[in-house]
Each structure stands twice: as C-alpha cells, then as structure tokens.
Design an enzyme around this catalytic site. Structure first.
Site, PDB file in Angstrom:
ATOM      1  CB  THR A  62      -9.875  47.678  79.760  1.00  0.00           C
ATOM      2  OG1 THR A  62      -9.650  48.971  80.330  1.00  0.00           O
ATOM      3  CG2 THR A  62      -8.598  47.195  79.117  1.00  0.00           C
ATOM      4  CE1 TYR A 149     -15.350  55.624  84.589  1.00  0.00           C
ATOM      5  CE2 TYR A 149     -15.852  53.650  83.314  1.00  0.00           C
ATOM      6  CZ  TYR A 149     -15.001  54.692  83.612  1.00  0.00           C
ATOM      7  OH  TYR A 149     -13.808  54.806  82.954  1.00  0.00           O
ATOM      8  CE  LYS A 174     -12.939  53.190  86.480  1.00  0.00           C
ATOM      9  NZ  LYS A 174     -12.955  52.063  85.530  1.00  0.00           N
TER      10      LYS A 174
END
Length: 319
Positions: A62, A149, A174
């Site tokens: 983000t 991730y 994640k």
C-alpha cells in the site's frame, strides 16, 4: 516499554500476536512535484497510531514500495519510526532480488525499523529450494525479525514454510494468495514439525472481506488498507470480530466492505490508488500514486465517497 526502545525479535512477535487493533499499512505521501512529502507522511502515520493501530507496516504494498528509491525508502521508514515514537512496532518492506532485498533490509535496520516484511522476489518464478535460500539470506542480513509474504510468484509448500519457521529470525507468514486449503496444510505442518510461536497474517486486499474464513483457521492477524482512510470503521469491524458481535460484522460487510471491494475490482492497481483517493477524501493530501499505477476517474472517486459515507452511517446506527 519506553518510547523509542528497540524491539527485539521475541518482543516484536509477542506484540504482533496480540490483536489489539488493525495492522496499519500507510500510503506514501507525495508533494505536488511528485517527491516524497515526509511531513505529510509523518502526519498520516501519527494519526494512524493515535487512532489505534497495533503496528505500522511502512513502505510495503500500500505504501508503493515498488516506486521508491532506496534513499526515499530509508527516509520514509525513518519518518514512520519517528511518528510511531515507540508506541507500536514499525515493520518495513524489503523486496526485489536477494542482493537488493538485503540492501533494503539493512536500510530499514539503519532507519530504526523493528522488523521486515519480505515481499516476493522480483519477476522470477523460482523453485522452493531457491525461495527458501532467498528468505534465509534476507533473514541473516540483519538482526530484524522477518515476516515472509506469500503471493504471486512466491507460493510455498508446507514443507518450505516449515523450513522458514525453523530459520532463525523468521517469525511469520503473511498470506496474500487466499488458498485456504494450502493455508490449513501449512499451519498443520508447522504445528507438527516446527512447533512454536510462528505467526500467520491474512494479507489479501481488503482482508476484512475474508477474515471470517481466516479466523476459522486460527489466523487472527490481518492487514487493513481501509484503516488508512476510515480508521473508525476498521476498528469497529476489528472489535466486532474480537467480541463475536456478528450483527456488526455482517452489517459492515454487507453495507461497506462488499461495496468497497466491488468498486476496487473496477480498476487495476486500485488496492493502492483507491485507498490513496480515500485518504485524500478524508482531508489529508497525500498526493497521487506514481506510475505505473494510475488515479481512479472522478466517477469512481465519487462512488468511493458514497461508500465511505455509508460506512460511517452504519457506525452511527450501531450506537
């Protein structure tokens, strides 16, 4: 813990494991000339911490990690650390090939970050042995604990995640893939073959939309892009999940999150661009996204404003 005190790997894992609030992934602020606006970025991070974020994940997806130079990255991580002021941990992104990921990891450590989110290697589709070696080299490069991730070209077998869990410095996974069958097998394998306090995170875009399913697997931690522009809604949803308030969960899913996700699906890159538009709508000028992302057109921004207004109306009705 005193403000500014270093968080070691064990305390970081312990602090993240307590779902006291959403995990905050701030957008990166740019000025009118397109350069990084550190003052506005500090304001954005500080407001998120004061609103109740459990942690700050700076310069990640983000936050347009892909669009930042190493110098901008280090400056932004340092600004996030300054704004958080020791109140919550700051985790920084690290990615690209192994050499660059190591470089970003060391820049994050120098800037005062408490941990790393290791994103997929750039472009290459690697085998499991190469992926494991990559993340082990990133973990060995600094004293910072690492969350790996899983998404896109970095998808792991349960055996590989067991290897990650056994690696010194890697504290969690994640998941941005959304394969719940795979996640269940990963959790089971790690529980049996590498028992300990390995953490799992729901990292799908607008993770609230899928969090009921992840909670059924025992995954309580999730990233919240909505927290960037509507922290009260994100906090209300988080609290409702924690307390078993199914009525509030369903109202927010039906009246806010589903319409937001459907709007997000109307443009590529909207997982970032639409969030940034939301921050601007809420009164903080964080600038536009950098190429290759693009800004949403006016009608989509108008729809976003209506969705946000509806979400806050639902909170008022619940009082």
């Amino acid at each position: 813990m005193e403000p500014g005190e270093l968080v070691t790997s064990a305390p970081l894992a312990a602090r993240l494991d307590i779902p006291s609030g959403p995990l905050f992934f701030p957008v990166t602020a740019y000025g009118p000339d397109g350069s990084v606006d550190l003052d506005t970025y500090r304001t954005h991070v500080r407001r998120g911490v004061e609103a109740g974020a459990a942690a700050v994940f700076a310069c990640c997806g983000t936050g347009e990690f892909h669009a930042l130079t190493p110098e901008e990255f280090e400056a932004c991580v340092g600004a996030a650390v300054e704004a958080a002021d020791g109140r919550v941990p700051v985790v920084a992104g690290a990615g690209y090939g192994t050499a660059l990921a190591v470089r970003y990891a060391r820049l994050a450590e120098a800037a005062g970050a408490d941990g790393l989110l290791a994103m997929p290697p750039y472009l290459v589709v690697a085998g499991q042995e190469g992926l494991l070696r990559h993340y082990r080299e990133v973990a060995a490069a600094t004293a910072l604990p690492v969350i790996v991730y899983q998404r896109d070209n970095a998808v792991f077998t349960p055996e590989t995640v067991v290897g990650l869990a056994r690696t010194d410095g890697i504290i969690g996974l994640k998941d941005g893939l959304g394969d719940l069958d795979l996640m269940q097998r990963i959790i089971s394998a790690v529980r049996i073959e590498a028992p300990g306090d390995f953490l799992y995170f729901n990292g799908l875009p607008t993770a609230e939309q899928t969090q009921l399913a992840y909670r059924a697997l025992g995954v309580t931690l999730y990233s919240s892009a909505v927290f960037c522009f509507a922290p009260e809604i994100a906090l209300a949803f988080h609290q409702a999940l924690r307390t078993g308030d199914d009525v509030t969960v369903e109202k927010l899913l039906d009246g806010f999150y589903r319409p937001f996700v459907e709007l997000r699906a109307q443009g590529r890159g909207y997982a970032v661009a639409l969030v940034k538009a939301g921050v601007r709508l809420r009164g903080l000028d964080v600038g536009e996204v950098r190429p290759p992302l693009h800004e949403p057109p006016g009608d989509h921004v108008k729809q976003l404003a209506e969705v946000i207004e509806r979400g806050y109306a639902l909170l008022e009705e619940a009082k």
